[in-house]
Motif scaffolding. Structure first.
Motif, PDB file in Angstrom:
ATOM      1  N   LEU A 193       0.968  -1.244  -0.051  1.00 51.05           N
ATOM      2  CA  LEU A 193      -0.237   0.193  -0.120  1.00 51.05           C
ATOM      3  C   LEU A 193       1.170   1.834   0.023  1.00 51.05           C
ATOM      4  N   GLU A 194       2.300   1.454   1.203  1.00 53.36           N
ATOM      5  CA  GLU A 194       3.119   2.030   0.831  1.00 53.36           C
ATOM      6  C   GLU A 194       3.450   2.601  -0.922  1.00 53.36           C
ATOM      7  N   ASN A 195       4.085   1.383  -0.991  1.00 53.94           N
ATOM      8  CA  ASN A 195       4.218   2.204  -3.007  1.00 53.94           C
ATOM      9  C   ASN A 195       2.557   2.595  -3.113  1.00 53.94           C
ATOM     10  N   LEU A 196       2.102   1.508  -3.633  1.00 57.68           N
ATOM     11  CA  LEU A 196       0.642   2.641  -4.031  1.00 57.68           C
ATOM     12  C   LEU A 196       0.523   4.195  -4.123  1.00 57.68           C
ATOM     13  N   ARG A 197       0.471   4.368  -3.297  1.00 58.03           N
ATOM     14  CA  ARG A 197       0.625   5.743  -2.494  1.00 58.03           C
ATOM     15  C   ARG A 197       1.669   6.805  -2.374  1.00 58.03           C
ATOM     16  N   ALA A 198       3.089   6.348  -3.383  1.00 58.73           N
ATOM     17  CA  ALA A 198       4.074   6.725  -3.508  1.00 58.73           C
ATOM     18  C   ALA A 198       3.535   6.943  -5.354  1.00 58.73           C
ATOM     19  N   ILE A 199       3.353   6.060  -5.723  1.00 63.31           N
ATOM     20  CA  ILE A 199       2.452   6.225  -7.086  1.00 63.31           C
ATOM     21  C   ILE A 199       1.886   6.851  -7.666  1.00 63.31           C
ATOM     22  N   ARG A 200       0.715   6.950  -6.959  1.00 60.45           N
ATOM     23  CA  ARG A 200      -0.265   7.121  -6.846  1.00 60.45           C
ATOM     24  C   ARG A 200       0.537   9.380  -6.417  1.00 60.45           C
ATOM     25  N   GLY A 201       1.264   9.761  -5.883  1.00 58.43           N
ATOM     26  CA  GLY A 201       1.669  11.040  -5.080  1.00 58.43           C
ATOM     27  C   GLY A 201       2.503  11.330  -6.382  1.00 58.43           C
ATOM     28  N   ILE A 202       3.170  10.484  -7.543  1.00 57.68           N
ATOM     29  CA  ILE A 202       4.144  10.733  -8.641  1.00 57.68           C
ATOM     30  C   ILE A 202       3.612  11.200  -9.491  1.00 57.68           C
ATOM     31  N   CYS A 203       1.896  10.334  -9.798  1.00 57.55           N
ATOM     32  CA  CYS A 203       1.139  10.553 -10.833  1.00 57.55           C
ATOM     33  C   CYS A 203       0.587  11.680 -10.508  1.00 57.55           C
ATOM     34  N   ASP A 204       0.287  11.617  -9.744  1.00 57.71           N
ATOM     35  CA  ASP A 204      -0.321  13.078  -9.333  1.00 57.71           C
ATOM     36  C   ASP A 204       0.734  14.772  -9.172  1.00 57.71           C
ATOM     37  N   ARG A 205       2.502  14.411  -8.907  1.00 57.46           N
ATOM     38  CA  ARG A 205       2.753  15.457  -9.783  1.00 57.46           C
ATOM     39  C   ARG A 205       3.149  16.741 -11.187  1.00 57.46           C
ATOM     40  N   TYR A 206       2.878  14.947 -12.247  1.00 61.13           N
ATOM     41  CA  TYR A 206       2.838  14.882 -13.489  1.00 61.13           C
ATOM     42  C   TYR A 206       0.983  15.062 -14.393  1.00 61.13           C
ATOM     43  N   ASP A 207       0.232  14.730 -13.013  1.00 62.55           N
ATOM     44  CA  ASP A 207      -0.904  14.466 -13.768  1.00 62.55           C
ATOM     45  C   ASP A 207      -1.379  13.849 -14.399  1.00 62.55           C
ATOM     46  N   VAL A 208      -0.789  12.265 -14.445  1.00 59.43           N
ATOM     47  CA  VAL A 208      -1.414  11.365 -14.847  1.00 59.43           C
ATOM     48  C   VAL A 208      -2.071  10.246 -14.452  1.00 59.43           C
ATOM     49  N   PRO A 209      -2.677   9.763 -15.151  1.00 60.71           N
ATOM     50  CA  PRO A 209      -4.050   8.725 -14.275  1.00 60.71           C
ATOM     51  C   PRO A 209      -3.241   7.641 -13.769  1.00 60.71           C
ATOM     52  N   LEU A 210      -3.515   6.615 -13.099  1.00 57.66           N
ATOM     53  CA  LEU A 210      -2.637   5.612 -12.385  1.00 57.66           C
ATOM     54  C   LEU A 210      -4.170   4.014 -12.712  1.00 57.66           C
ATOM     55  N   PHE A 211      -3.762   3.301 -13.301  1.00 56.84           N
ATOM     56  CA  PHE A 211      -4.119   2.383 -13.491  1.00 56.84           C
ATOM     57  C   PHE A 211      -4.216   1.230 -12.814  1.00 56.84           C
ATOM     58  N   LEU A 212      -4.453   0.426 -12.124  1.00 52.78           N
ATOM     59  CA  LEU A 212      -4.517  -1.144 -11.551  1.00 52.78           C
ATOM     60  C   LEU A 212      -4.578  -1.970 -12.423  1.00 52.78           C
ATOM     61  N   ASP A 213      -3.765  -2.948 -12.796  1.00 50.71           N
ATOM     62  CA  ASP A 213      -4.297  -4.230 -13.531  1.00 50.71           C
ATOM     63  C   ASP A 213      -4.218  -4.758 -12.003  1.00 50.71           C
TER      64      ASP A 213
END
Length: 451
Positions: A193-213
Motif C-alpha cells: 500500500l505504501e508503494n501504491l501511495r507513492a506511485i499515486r503521489g508521483i502521478c499527481d505531480r505529473y498529472d497522469v492517471p494511475l490504473f491498476l491491473d
C-alpha cells in the motif's frame, strides 16, 4: 489448529483420466511440444493457468439460474454493478467478456504510436494490447524482483525513482501509469500500500492517471494485511477499498479474483473516457449492461467478487500455495521466494543449468513435467516475453498456477512429488528451438523441437 483445511465441501466431482507416459508423448508430438495444444482430457493436473479454471460456489450456481438475459437494463447487470461499487468505490463500471477485452478498449483509446505505458511489470496480454496500439510497454520493477532467493515482502513494487525519471523526461507521451497487483510476471509478488501511495503521489505531480491491473487484487490485499506494518488489524475488504481509492481506473480479469470462468471489468473515474469506452464496448463487445456476457455470468461475478475477500478463503488460498513452495525448497529446488499468491514459479535456469537461455529451459522443464506426470504448467520466460526486437527477460521461469477451489492437498502432494522426481532426472532434459514463431503472444501457438 496448525492444519489449514479447504473452507468448503465438495458437491460435484469431475473424473480425471489417468494417462500413460506413452500416450502423453504422442500428445506432445501432436502439439509440437506446446502445452497449449494438449487436449484437456490428456492432462492429469492442469496448472497451466489460474484464469477461469477454478470452481464456482453453490451461491454462484444459484445466481446462474437467476440470470436476467434481457438485452438492455438487465437486473443481473445492476446486481453486478452494485457488487463492484461496494468493493471498489467506482461508479463508472463496464463489464467485458474477459480482462484482455478491457485492456483492448482502454489502449485503443489512450494508446497509439509514440506513447509509453509504464508498469511495475506488464503481463502478456497487457503488453500485447499496448504494443498492438503502437505504444511501448515499459517495465519498472524494483531490483530485488529478479533475485529468486531474496525474501523482500513486496517484490511486486514499482521502482518509483525510475517512474519519476521516466515521467520527468517523457510526460507528454505517457497517457497512463499502470500497476499490476499482484505482479504475475515476477512471481505473483504483491505490491505494498505504501508503494501504491507513492506511485499515486508521483502521478499527481505529473498529472497522469494511475490504473491498476487488478486481476488478483484480493490476494494482494491479503499480503498487505499480513506483511505491511500497520495493516495487520485491518480487514481485507478495507484494504481492497484503499487500493482502488488510489487509482483512476482498473482493468480486471474476473477469471482470477472474480472466481468465475468468464468475465472482465473496466473501471474508470473520468466521465469523458467512460463515455468513449462505452461507445467502443457497444461496437465490439455488446451493450453496456451486458458487455459480451450472459446475464448469468454477471450474476456469478457479482457473487464471486464478494466471496473472494472472505479471509478464511484467502488464508486457505495463500497457505496452500505456500505449502507447495516450502516442499520444493526443502528438496533443493529454487523457486521465486517468498512463494506468490496464485502460483509457484520454478527458476528454470537453476533447475537445468546445462540449458542456455536461448534454448528455452522453462519450456524444457514444462514439457518434461507433463511427459513424466501429466501435469501441465506454463513457461514464463524467453518463449513468452522474448522474440525479435525485444529485450530478453531476466528470469526463465515455469509457473505452476493453482486453480481456485479446484484441487485438494493430495493433488498438490502428487505435483510436489513429480517436480522432485523430474529434478532428480534434470540432466536428461534437452533444450529446444522454435520451428514456427507466430509473432505476438507466440507462446500460445509456437511450435518447438528438441535440440
Amino acid at each position: 489448529m496448525k492444519t489449514i483445511i479447504e473452507p468448503f465441501r465438495i458437491k460435484v466431482v469431475e473424473p480425471i483420466r489417468i494417462t500413460t507416459q506413452e500416450e502423453r508423448e504422442v500428445a506432445l508430438q501432436n502439439a509440437h511440444l506446446n502445452l497449449f495444444g494438449i487436449k484437456s482430457e490428456m492432462v492429469l493436473i492442469d496448472l497451466l493457468t489460474d484464469s477461469g479454471t477454478g470452481a464456482m460456489s453453490s451461491e454462484q450456481w444459484a445466481g446462474i439460474m437467476r440470470g436476467d438475459e434481457s438485452y438492455a437494463g438487465s437486473l443481473s447487470f445492476f446486481r453486478f454493478e452494485q457488487s463492484l461499487h461496494e468493493l471498489t468505490g467506482f461508479t463508472h463500471i463496464l463489464p467485458t467478456h474477459q480482462g484482455r477485452a478491457a485492456e483492448r478498449i482502454l489502449f485503443e483509446l489512450v494508446g497509439g504510436p509514440g506513447k509509453i505505458v509504464p508498469n511495475n511489470a506488464h503481463f502478456d496480454t497487457t503488453r500485447a494490447n499496448i504494443e498492438h496500439s503502437g505504444a511501448k510497454a515499459v517495465d519498472l520493477p524494483i531490483a530485488v524482483a529478479f533475485e529468486p532467493k531474496n525474501h523482500h515482502p513486496f517484490k511486486g513494487n514499482m521502482d518509483t525513482v525510475k517512474l519519476e525519471k521516466l515521467l520527468s523526461e517523457h510526460k507528454e507521451v505517457i497517457p497512463v501509469v499502470f500497476c499490476t497487483v499482484t505482479s504475475n510476471s515476477t512471481g505473483g509478488q504483491p505490491v505494498s500500500l505504501e508503494n501504491l501511495r507513492a506511485i499515486r503521489g508521483i502521478c499527481d505531480r505529473y498529472d497522469v492517471p494511475l490504473f491498476l491491473d487488478a486481476c488478483r487484487f484480493a490476494e494482494n490485499a491479503f499480503f498487505i494485511k499480513h506483511r505491511e506494518h500497520g495493516q495487520e488489524d485491518r480487514s481485507v475488504r478495507d484494504i481492497v477499498h484503499d487500493m482502488f481509492s488510489l487509482a483512476d481506473g482498473a482493468t480486471i480479469s474476473a477469471k482470477k479474483d472474480g472466481l468465475v470462468n468468464i468475465g472482465g471489468v473496466l473501471l474508470m473515474r473520468d466521465e469523458n473516457l467512460f463515455r468513449r469506452a462505452s461507445e467502443l464496448l457497444i461496437l465490439t463487445e455488446g451493450f453496456t449492461t451486458y458487455g459480451g456476457l450472459a446475464g448469468r455470468d454477471l450474476e456469478a461475478m457479482a457473487q464471486g467478487f464478494q466471496e473472494v475477500i472472505r479471509e478464511d478463503y484467502l488464508t486457505y488460498r495463500i497457505k496452500s500455495t505456500e505449502y507447495i513452495g516450502k516442499k520444493l525448497i526443502e528438496a533443493g529446488i529454487q523457486i521465486i521466494e517468498p512463494p506468490g499468491g496464485h502460483a509457484i514459479y520454478i527458476d528454470a535456469s537453476a533447475f537445468c543449468p546445462h540449458i542456455p537461455k536461448e534454448s528455452f529451459p522453462g519450456q524444457a522443464v514444462a514439457v518434461g513435467l507433463y511427459s513424466l506426470a501429466g501435469i501441465r504448467t506454463c513457461e514464463i520466460g524467453s518463449v513468452m516475453f522474448g522474440g525479435e526486437g525485444r529485450e530478453p527477460p531476466k528470469l526463465e521461469l515455469v509457473r505452476l498456477a493453482i486453480p481456485r477451489r479446484m484441487y485438494t492437498q493430495s493433488h498438490m502432494d502428487y505435483t510436489v512429488e513429480a517436480v522432485i522426481e523430474l529434478y532428480g532426472r534434470r540432466h536428461e532434459l534437452r533444450g529446444m528451438r522454435i520451428t514456427n514463431d507466430t509473432g505476438a503472444l507466440r507462446h500460445f501457438q509456437a511450435e518447438f523441437e528438441e535440440i
